[in-house]
Design an enzyme around this catalytic site. Sequence first.
Site, PDB file in Angstrom:
ATOM      1  N   LYS A  53       0.815  -1.223   0.000  1.00 62.42           N
ATOM      2  CA  LYS A  53       0.000   0.000   0.000  1.00 62.42           C
ATOM      3  C   LYS A  53       0.849   1.274   0.000  1.00 62.42           C
ATOM      4  O   LYS A  53       0.432   2.303  -0.532  1.00 62.42           O
ATOM      5  CB  LYS A  53      -0.935   0.006   1.205  1.00 62.42           C
ATOM      6  N   GLU A 104      -9.616   6.189   2.828  1.00 64.93           N
ATOM      7  CA  GLU A 104     -10.410   5.144   3.461  1.00 64.93           C
ATOM      8  C   GLU A 104      -9.470   3.995   3.772  1.00 64.93           C
ATOM      9  O   GLU A 104      -8.387   3.905   3.189  1.00 64.93           O
ATOM     10  CB  GLU A 104     -11.511   4.671   2.514  1.00 64.93           C
ATOM     11  N   SER A 108       1.658  -9.718  -0.611  1.00 62.59           N
ATOM     12  CA  SER A 108       1.346  -8.285  -0.567  1.00 62.59           C
ATOM     13  C   SER A 108       1.582  -7.624   0.783  1.00 62.59           C
ATOM     14  O   SER A 108       1.810  -6.419   0.852  1.00 62.59           O
ATOM     15  CB  SER A 108      -0.098  -8.054  -1.023  1.00 62.59           C
TER      16      SER A 108
HETATM   17  C1  PLP Z   1      -1.660  -6.856   2.605  1.00 63.03           C
HETATM   18  C2  PLP Z   1      -2.806  -6.524   1.738  1.00 63.03           C
HETATM   19  N1  PLP Z   1      -2.978  -7.184   0.578  1.00 63.03           N
HETATM   20  C3  PLP Z   1      -4.008  -6.927  -0.226  1.00 63.03           C
HETATM   21  C4  PLP Z   1      -4.964  -5.991   0.085  1.00 63.03           C
HETATM   22  C5  PLP Z   1      -6.118  -5.810  -0.840  1.00 63.03           C
HETATM   23  O1  PLP Z   1      -6.048  -4.660  -1.615  1.00 63.03           O
HETATM   24  P1  PLP Z   1      -5.694  -4.726  -3.162  1.00 63.03           P
HETATM   25  O2  PLP Z   1      -6.611  -5.730  -3.777  1.00 63.03           O
HETATM   26  O3  PLP Z   1      -5.973  -3.351  -3.645  1.00 63.03           O
HETATM   27  O4  PLP Z   1      -4.293  -5.101  -3.315  1.00 63.03           O
HETATM   28  C6  PLP Z   1      -4.829  -5.263   1.274  1.00 63.03           C
HETATM   29  C7  PLP Z   1      -5.822  -4.221   1.632  1.00 63.03           C
HETATM   30  O5  PLP Z   1      -5.927  -3.746   2.701  1.00 63.03           O
HETATM   31  C8  PLP Z   1      -3.726  -5.542   2.111  1.00 63.03           C
HETATM   32  O6  PLP Z   1      -3.560  -4.883   3.269  1.00 63.03           O
END
Ligand code: PLP
Lengths: 255, 393
Positions: free
Chosen positions: B90, B112, B378
């Site tokens: 993020k 948000e 992620s």
């Molecule tokens: C670690 C992590 N992965 C994935 C997401 C999902 O978001 P996005 O689909 O935009 O990657 C989030 C959202 O809070 C997150 O904190």
Amino acid sequence: MKTLQEAILRNRHNNLSVFFTAGFPQAGSTTEILGILNDSAVDFIEVGIPFSDPLADGPVIQRSGTQALRNGMSLELLFTQLGEVRNTLTKPYLLMGYLNSLLAFGIEAFYRKCSESGIHHIIIPDLPVNEFLKEHKAFADHYEVSPVFLVTPDTSAKRIHEIDKISKAFIYLVSGNTTTGNQSSIQTEAIRKITGMKLKNPVIIGFGIKDREDYLQACSLADGAIIGSAFIAMIAESKNLQKDIPGFISQIKGS
Amino acid sequence: MKSYTLISNGYYGKFGGAYIPELLFNNVDELQKSYKKIIASAEFQKKFKGLLKDYVGRPTPLYYSEALSEKYKARIFMKREDLNHTGAHKINNALGQALLAKMMGKQKIVAETGAGQHGVATATACTLLGLSCVVFMGETDIARQAPNVARMKMLGATVIPSLSGTKTLKDATNDAIRYWINHAADTHYIIGSVVGPHPYPDMVTRFQSIISKEIKIQLRKQTGESEPDYVIACVGGGSNAAGAFYHFLNSKKTKLVGAEAAGKGVHTHETAATLTIGSVGIIHGAKTYLMQNGDGQITEPYSISAGLDYPGIGPLHAFLHESKQATYLAITDLEALAAARELIHLDGIIPALESAHAFAVLPKMKFRPTDIVVINLSGRGDKDMEAYLKFIL
Ligand SMILES: Cc1ncc(COP(=O)(O)O)c(C=O)c1O
């Protein structure tokens, strides 16, 4: 029959419209409130299509929509309700709602139903002008329904002229940069610039208009005002709509 | 930057656009007209690259997992976005947008957050760049992601609970947009995923595209190949997936796989698998797939993972799904928890619950032993300890 635009123009600087959410406080309230308003001193009526995620609305309208949906309200039911009372109504009434409700109903079906329900104008705040021209206008024209677009004190003169050109009822001027029901002050100077633009459509001010004082100020600047949140808050409190609605309207209008 | 964006006039095919009330027209118009120019400017690039390297800690490693490779009979790598400052991908977007906002002369930021990762990243970027920060977060999420709420507050952000709907990400997004309407003149809205009106999906994709840019370079160094056979990422709104897919969007070789949250199952009412059960409509200013009833009311999603608990999906993914350029699988809470347990025990990595959904794709695939598979890790799981303590120990 007079068009809404003609009616507003005849009544220059003295138009009052109210907005209420269909199906609030009870599912059956739509027709009851329409009937009472029709016999009141209000000039035209906006019926809100309840939506789960109303982005331009403040807490009062949000809560009324949530309650209406809990009451089982839907666009389909709203059209049925309008069908029941359309022959008894003499005042113009419009639909106001969000684009997703319309898309889920089907674009053509929506305009057809509007026309069958005595609706000649709609207000869809998240429908961009270009999208209307591309995807909706053919149906809207065919069923003789036309949109009212929102402008704000910050909308460019060029856009306002474009909107004026394709509008057939009035221009909905938002009092300031605000969601509905927010009691920010009316941006007098910016509004004067817009009403001084020699538009072909009358201009009605909405968002945050709550009492007679606001109404008179709006009327001194434009052709009238729309009251939403304050009207709904009154309905939410009322134990006697037959008495309170006409009371509210004549208090605002001073009649 | 070579353009794989697939976007034209704000649309990916029929998806995207900017379905916003007039009240936001000027802000969105200003962004649409200026974002590409500012991002491409030497001043922005110099600052952004410097911060990504020295402040965020990029490039993040591409880690080859012997244990997972052994188990799933393929060459399995993970992109370690969990090692970024603040613990997830993020920050790539939050920092990019905060810098952009500053160069556009805005002093205030609204955002948000669902899991709190985007909120923490935004609060961090604002502190660093001297911007004030308001974050909307659903009351339900405030309760289940308490450590991140504390971090945001410590960083000086004002956290405002969203009380409508199921009090999760969708409702926080509504409230952030309403706040933006009421503070349009001096405030920039930093949206946390590839959702919202144009240009947000494209802008956020660009900021996250660093993920696949690095994968390409690192993979070539480590394997001699610059294109993997598979890239797998979880999809809430879809920003980490968009970033991980971006430089492979026109690859003939790479198969793109997204993992959406099935919650308790796609046939239950407790799910967030938008592409599996949704239909096309408008959510948060974009035309895309969303979960809705026959009357067009947006339905309440459910996932154990706060970051995937969203009833829409970015228009890029709606387009990739419909044009069959990517495949999206629905992963249940239990499958994600099992995948997290496996990653913890085999590799000693505690993933975010969101990222665990991507790892849960592994047992569903049939790989050849030579296949190169990159999973986007992620984020890290610190924020999810409560759920893990309950379900994994
Ligand atoms: C670690 C992590 N992965 C994935 C997401 C999902 O978001 P996005 O689909 O935009 O990657 C989030 C959202 O809070 C997150 O904190």
